[in-house]
Motif scaffolding. Structure first.
Motif, mmCIF file in Angstrom:
data_model
loop_
_atom_site.group_PDB
_atom_site.id
_atom_site.type_symbol
_atom_site.label_atom_id
_atom_site.label_comp_id
_atom_site.label_asym_id
_atom_site.label_seq_id
_atom_site.Cartn_x
_atom_site.Cartn_y
_atom_site.Cartn_z
ATOM 1 N N ILE A 17 -13.199 -25.035 -30.252
ATOM 2 C CA ILE A 17 -14.253 -24.353 -29.511
ATOM 3 C C ILE A 17 -15.563 -24.361 -30.300
ATOM 4 N N ALA A 20 -17.220 -27.753 -29.877
ATOM 5 C CA ALA A 20 -17.793 -27.870 -28.531
ATOM 6 C C ALA A 20 -19.060 -27.037 -28.409
ATOM 7 N N THR A 21 -19.072 -25.871 -29.044
ATOM 8 C CA THR A 21 -20.256 -25.006 -29.019
ATOM 9 C C THR A 21 -21.423 -25.671 -29.736
ATOM 10 N N CYS A 81 -17.279 -18.116 -34.476
ATOM 11 C CA CYS A 81 -16.275 -18.859 -33.726
ATOM 12 C C CYS A 81 -15.059 -19.220 -34.586
ATOM 13 N N GLU A 213 -15.171 -26.941 -23.853
ATOM 14 C CA GLU A 213 -16.535 -26.913 -23.307
ATOM 15 C C GLU A 213 -16.729 -25.734 -22.353
ATOM 16 N N ALA A 216 -17.437 -22.847 -24.418
ATOM 17 C CA ALA A 216 -18.773 -22.995 -25.011
ATOM 18 C C ALA A 216 -19.872 -22.636 -24.021
ATOM 19 N N TYR A 217 -19.680 -22.950 -22.734
ATOM 20 C CA TYR A 217 -20.678 -22.580 -21.729
ATOM 21 C C TYR A 217 -20.881 -21.067 -21.696
ATOM 22 N N ILE A 219 -20.382 -19.006 -24.170
ATOM 23 C CA ILE A 219 -21.061 -18.639 -25.418
ATOM 24 C C ILE A 219 -22.561 -18.898 -25.305
#
Length: 244
Positions: A17, A20-21, A81, A213, A216-217, A219
């Motif tokens: 994660i 991806a972030t 994270c 992802e 991540a969106y 976040i």
């Protein structure tokens, strides 16, 4: 771009994660200071910096904050994270493992918040902590992990109130089962990987695991000005698991 020009520190940046972030923050225009436990991060951008270290070590966290101060002056966004999971029946878990789980999730988050929050500009900042669905529910053999991730939620809510006068927003994203390399590896270790995957997916109301992802969106949203009046919130990204 929602994060254009924002100065961001992201922990746990080297995998899953966190990775991806990083990719999404980069596409949204953020300036990045990254950290993780891996010695090197091969795809660091030309204007980015990666520091390898252990967030349980306060000396390292102090150095991370010092580098952030020298590099950025002020920090607009902090994404925490990182994490550590060790599974065991409660009565069989060693004190060493229990301490490692609490340190690697809860106390490391405390140290990062303690040293990075003072770098928030006068206009305010956003801190996003990544907890887990298991921070809100119990699960056999995950009791200490639940305690640690539940502690992250309580820590974030308290900080949200304490730092509200400074306009530092503190929120939590609580992922459910997410297709990270660690989860994929655990599935593939099962005697019947396909059956085990189906069993895990059937426990989720939406019938599938999240992608990194998708977490991540969430976040990015909580980090951005789109969430400017949201603080102390916990946003599950778990396909409805904790709503069932």
């Amino acid at each position: 771009m929602r994060l254009n020009g924002m100065r961001a520190v992201i922990t746990g940046a080297s995998s899953g994660i966190g990775q991806a972030t990083v990719n999404l923050f980069r596409s949204e225009g953020a300036q990045l200071l990254l950290t993780g436990r891996r010695k090197e991060l091969p795809d660091v951008g030309p204007d980015e910096l990666y520091l390898s270290g252990d967030l349980v070590d306060e000396d390292f966290v102090h150095r991370l904050a010092d580098v952030a101060a020298r590099r950025f002056g002020e920090v607009d966004v902090v994404v925490l994270c990182h994490g550590l999971q060790r599974s065991s029946p409660l009565t069989e878990m060693s004190l060493e493992d229990a301490r490692a789980v609490l340190d690697g999730n809860l106390l490391s988050t405390f140290l990062a918040m303690k040293h990075l929050a003072p770098l928030a500009p006068a206009s305010g900042a956003s801190i996003v902590c990544v907890s887990s669905r298991l921070g809100m529910i119990g699960k056999p053999e995950e009791t200490l992990y639940s305690a640690a991730k539940g502690g992250v939620i309580a820590l974030a809510r308290g900080a949200a109130i304490e730092w509200a006068p400074r306009n530092i927003r503190v929120n939590v994203v609580a992922p459910g089962l997410t297709l990270t390399p660690i989860i994929e590896a655990s599935i593939n270790r099962a005697p019947d990987a396909d059956a085990y995957r189906r069993m895990r997916e059937e426990s989720i109301p939406l019938g599938r695991m999240a992608t990194a992802e998708e977490v991540a969106y969430a976040i990015v949203f909580l980090s951005s000005h789109q969430a400017s009046h949201i603080t102390g919130a916990v946003l599950p990204v778990d396909g409805g698991y904790t709503a069932a």
